[in-house]
Design an enzyme around this catalytic site. Structure first.
Site, PDB file in Angstrom:
ATOM      1  CD  GLU A 260     -11.919  26.288  -0.892  1.00 27.34           C
ATOM      2  OE1 GLU A 260     -11.894  27.016   0.129  1.00 27.34           O
ATOM      3  OE2 GLU A 260     -12.727  25.356  -1.023  1.00 27.34           O
ATOM      4  CG  HIS A 279     -15.443  26.788   1.235  1.00 23.11           C
ATOM      5  ND1 HIS A 279     -14.256  26.126   1.367  1.00 23.11           N
ATOM      6  CD2 HIS A 279     -16.232  26.330   2.241  1.00 23.11           C
ATOM      7  CE1 HIS A 279     -14.305  25.304   2.399  1.00 23.11           C
ATOM      8  NE2 HIS A 279     -15.506  25.413   2.951  1.00 23.11           N
TER       9      HIS A 279
END
Length: 310
Positions: A260, A279
């Site tokens: 990420e 997320h």
């Protein structure tokens, strides 16, 4: 103490949380701090506490801050903190467990419903001028079995919402105690074997990393739906991609990933049956305040105990 620094690994903190920390100097690391940025800020400011929102906090950051007493997670997952290094240095790691439970569980349900009801693909088809009423069939969740991996605050909220849809709830969590009687607790193998939907709500550990792999996906019911609002490392992403392409996994709703931010050109981008969000399951106005306040209070509690024992 009034001159002591608390480092926040983000650009901001809820005003309610900042107010609790008014006796400290708050230093913010910015929107997307790197691990090197955190080390540099620790070296410059020698914080007594770090409130972790983004980036990793490892041994180098701790060594750069000899005054550090506590690392407080702005959320529940502490996998971005080197807990072994912290323990070796006498730095306590605390988490705001449960502070974002409602937000994450609601997002997990949203991803599940979007997968089961083909929300994204039907929207795209409508915008392209199609009317698929005579040809499309969605999945009805009534009477289906949902398997929850992790039965903490988030998993239990997800269980309650699934029961509201008249789903059978089975769960696996070796650490959960005092479970409601309407959650059927059992081994992980039962989830792979029996669940029509699998939703992940557990922390990432060395033991469960990559547990959603080719072998376990092959044991699932054909067309199973997978939802992950926990940690990306729980899933072997290539194995999931192949299972979706083969139809073994009917759809997946993912809010966390192995790397990420997700990089451009990720193969998930080309698969319509994998629904993606960045997320943000725990990112609501309410959770932002709840997590900030809990993280601040946790840090203050540790600092107060440290001061009392000094």
């Amino acid at each position: 103490m009034s001159q002591s620094v608390i480092l926040v690994t983000a650009a901001d903190l809820a005003p309610e949380a900042a107010a609790l920390l008014r006796d400290f100097k708050l230093v913010f690391a910015g929107k997307t701090p790197s691990e090197a940025d955190i080390v540099s800020l620790c070296r410059e400011h020698n914080p007594v506490a770090i409130i972790v929102r983004y980036s990793k906090v490892g041994a180098a950051a701790m060594d750069a801050a000899p005054a550090l007493r506590v690392i407080s997670k702005h959320g529940s997952g502490t996998d971005t903190i080197d807990k072994a290094a912290a323990a070796q240095r006498g730095v306590q790691v605390v988490a705001a467990a449960g502070a974002n439970a409602a937000a994450v569980a609601e997002h997990a349900l949203a991803l599940l419903l979007a997968c089961a009801k083909s929300v994204v693909s039907l929207d795209a088809r409508m915008r392209a001028g199609h009317w698929d009423k005579s040809t499309h069939k969605s999945l009805e969740l009534d009477g289906k079995t949902i398997g929850l991996v992790g039965l903490g605050a988030i998993g239990r909220r997800m269980a309650a919402m699934a029961q509201g849809l008249n789903m059978r709830v089975i769960g696996f969590d070796p650490y959960a105690k005092d479970l409601p009687g309407d959650i059927e607790s059992g081994p992980l193998e039962a989830i792979w074997r029996e669940a029509d939907v699998i939703s992940l709500h557990c922390p990432l550990t060395d033991e469960n990393r990559g547990m959603v792999n080719a072998a376990n996906l092959a044991r699932c019911k054909p067309g199973v739906i997978l939802v992950n609002t926990a940690r990306g490392g729980l899933i072997d992403e290539n194995a999931l991609l192949q299972a979706v392409r083969s139809g073994q996994v009917g759809a997946a709703g993912l809010d966390s990933f192995a790397v990420e931010p997700m990089t451009a050109g990720h193969p998930f981008h080309e698969e319509a049956r994998i629904l993606l969000s960045p997320h943000i399951g725990g990112v609501t106005r309410e959770a932002y305040v709840n997590m900030g306040v809990a993280a601040a209070r946790n840090a203050l509690d540790v600092l107060a105990r440290a001061a009392a024992s000094a």
